[in-house]
Design a protein around this motif. Sequence first.
Motif, PDB file in Angstrom:
ATOM      1  N   ILE A 161     -31.843 -24.282  -5.975  1.00 50.03           N
ATOM      2  CA  ILE A 161     -30.572 -23.461  -6.210  1.00 50.03           C
ATOM      3  C   ILE A 161     -29.641 -24.158  -5.040  1.00 50.03           C
ATOM      4  CG2 ILE A 161     -29.312 -21.447  -6.505  1.00 50.03           C
ATOM      5  CD1 ILE A 161     -31.909 -20.372  -7.834  1.00 50.03           C
ATOM      6  N   ILE A 162     -30.279 -24.192  -3.794  1.00 47.75           N
ATOM      7  CA  ILE A 162     -29.452 -24.572  -2.689  1.00 47.75           C
ATOM      8  C   ILE A 162     -28.568 -25.853  -2.924  1.00 47.75           C
ATOM      9  CG2 ILE A 162     -31.291 -25.786  -1.534  1.00 47.75           C
ATOM     10  CD1 ILE A 162     -30.281 -24.376   1.129  1.00 47.75           C
ATOM     11  N   THR A 163     -29.214 -26.803  -3.781  1.00 42.31           N
ATOM     12  CA  THR A 163     -28.707 -27.948  -3.850  1.00 42.31           C
ATOM     13  C   THR A 163     -27.264 -28.111  -4.973  1.00 42.31           C
ATOM     14  OG1 THR A 163     -29.858 -28.737  -5.687  1.00 42.31           O
ATOM     15  CG2 THR A 163     -30.820 -29.134  -3.376  1.00 42.31           C
ATOM     16  N   LEU A 164     -27.200 -26.952  -5.505  1.00 41.45           N
ATOM     17  CA  LEU A 164     -26.142 -26.741  -6.855  1.00 41.45           C
ATOM     18  C   LEU A 164     -24.882 -26.670  -6.233  1.00 41.45           C
ATOM     19  CD1 LEU A 164     -28.158 -24.562  -9.294  1.00 41.45           C
ATOM     20  CD2 LEU A 164     -28.220 -27.255  -9.114  1.00 41.45           C
ATOM     21  N   SER A 165     -24.040 -27.023  -7.005  1.00 41.65           N
ATOM     22  CA  SER A 165     -22.494 -26.393  -6.692  1.00 41.65           C
ATOM     23  C   SER A 165     -22.075 -24.930  -7.185  1.00 41.65           C
ATOM     24  CB  SER A 165     -21.754 -27.425  -7.231  1.00 41.65           C
ATOM     25  OG  SER A 165     -21.575 -26.967  -8.789  1.00 41.65           O
ATOM     26  N   GLY A 166     -21.012 -24.641  -6.360  1.00 44.61           N
ATOM     27  CA  GLY A 166     -20.778 -23.295  -6.643  1.00 44.61           C
ATOM     28  C   GLY A 166     -20.693 -23.092  -8.359  1.00 44.61           C
ATOM     29  N   GLY A 167     -20.171 -23.736  -8.835  1.00 46.65           N
ATOM     30  CA  GLY A 167     -20.084 -23.373 -10.377  1.00 46.65           C
ATOM     31  C   GLY A 167     -21.416 -23.307 -11.009  1.00 46.65           C
ATOM     32  N   MET A 168     -22.288 -24.386 -10.715  1.00 46.31           N
ATOM     33  CA  MET A 168     -23.491 -24.444 -11.134  1.00 46.31           C
ATOM     34  C   MET A 168     -24.386 -23.130 -10.830  1.00 46.31           C
ATOM     35  SD  MET A 168     -24.648 -26.892 -13.098  1.00 46.31           S
ATOM     36  CE  MET A 168     -23.901 -28.261 -13.616  1.00 46.31           C
ATOM     37  N   LYS A 169     -24.245 -22.756  -9.608  1.00 46.13           N
ATOM     38  CA  LYS A 169     -24.928 -21.224  -9.175  1.00 46.13           C
ATOM     39  C   LYS A 169     -24.411 -20.103 -10.076  1.00 46.13           C
ATOM     40  CE  LYS A 169     -25.722 -22.908  -4.361  1.00 46.13           C
ATOM     41  NZ  LYS A 169     -25.316 -22.940  -2.865  1.00 46.13           N
TER      42      LYS A 169
END
Length: 308
Positions: free
Chosen positions: A132-140
């Motif tokens: 999850i740390i690798t995801l963008s804000g929208g993906m989170k």
Amino acid sequence: MQPIVSVTNLSKTYATGFHALKNINLAINRGEIFALLGPNGAGKTTLISIICGIVNASVGSVMVDGRDIATDYRGARSLIGLVPQELTTDSFETVWATVSFSRGLFGKPKNPAYIEKVLRDLSLWEKRDNKIITLSGGMKRRVLIAKALSHEPRVLFLDEPTAGVDVELRRDMWKLVRSLTASGVTIILTTHYIDEAEEMADRIGVINAGEIMLVEEKTELMRKLGKKQLTLQLESSLEAVPAALAGYGLDVAKGGNELIYTYEGDGGRTDIIALLKALDDAGIRFKDLHTTQSSLEDIFVSLLRGNQ
């Protein structure tokens, strides 16, 4: 039909003496999209937190599909999914692991096919093995929604779900909400994007200073509280409204080249027909006309100003 969420005489007072909620009575219908609107600090998140069992009420009761959130906490909570405002996820877990874990927290048996469907619906399938740390804000944000849906809730709370996200995710969210309601899920939405409520909601509730100001069908609310304007582009300019037309409350605009007639949203066609006849009798000719109507945002702002 019995409401799926029933809030009765609910109040919340903190130790500081602050009254966050004051005698809230609210019924959410099964399968509807209910938008709860209000300014910052109005009590929206407090109300949601109490229904979801995160905050204790001072007074009152809440039933979710016939289950009391205080005396049957586990049963009531198992029916609810919550997408909070803040991004709260385990940064070093994978998308698949965190969504699957959320399902297990509610004692649900493993169902990889269902988890896959949720991730595909939220365009997360290709990211399922990503931390999850690798995801963008929208993906989170999408991951939070997937977690909330993991245990197949019947009531889904979306607390500012599209705050700070891009247009594409907002559209995806709208599409997902429609598909969820089609499958029987009840949606309670809080948002600062009034156009979102106008686009999605069946009913609107407005809360301010911890009190419910109104609950109304969206179409009925806009019909009763909205205003419409009829703008007439004149063939010849006017310096002032003729005395014979004084009763219509007309305004002259654009250097005398336009007449504006403002009327209530539930006004009938008869008034406009009478106005057009009166204009003709007064010898006033127009070459074009158009109408505009108040948006839900206009109504919302007007309600809050009238309550100050």
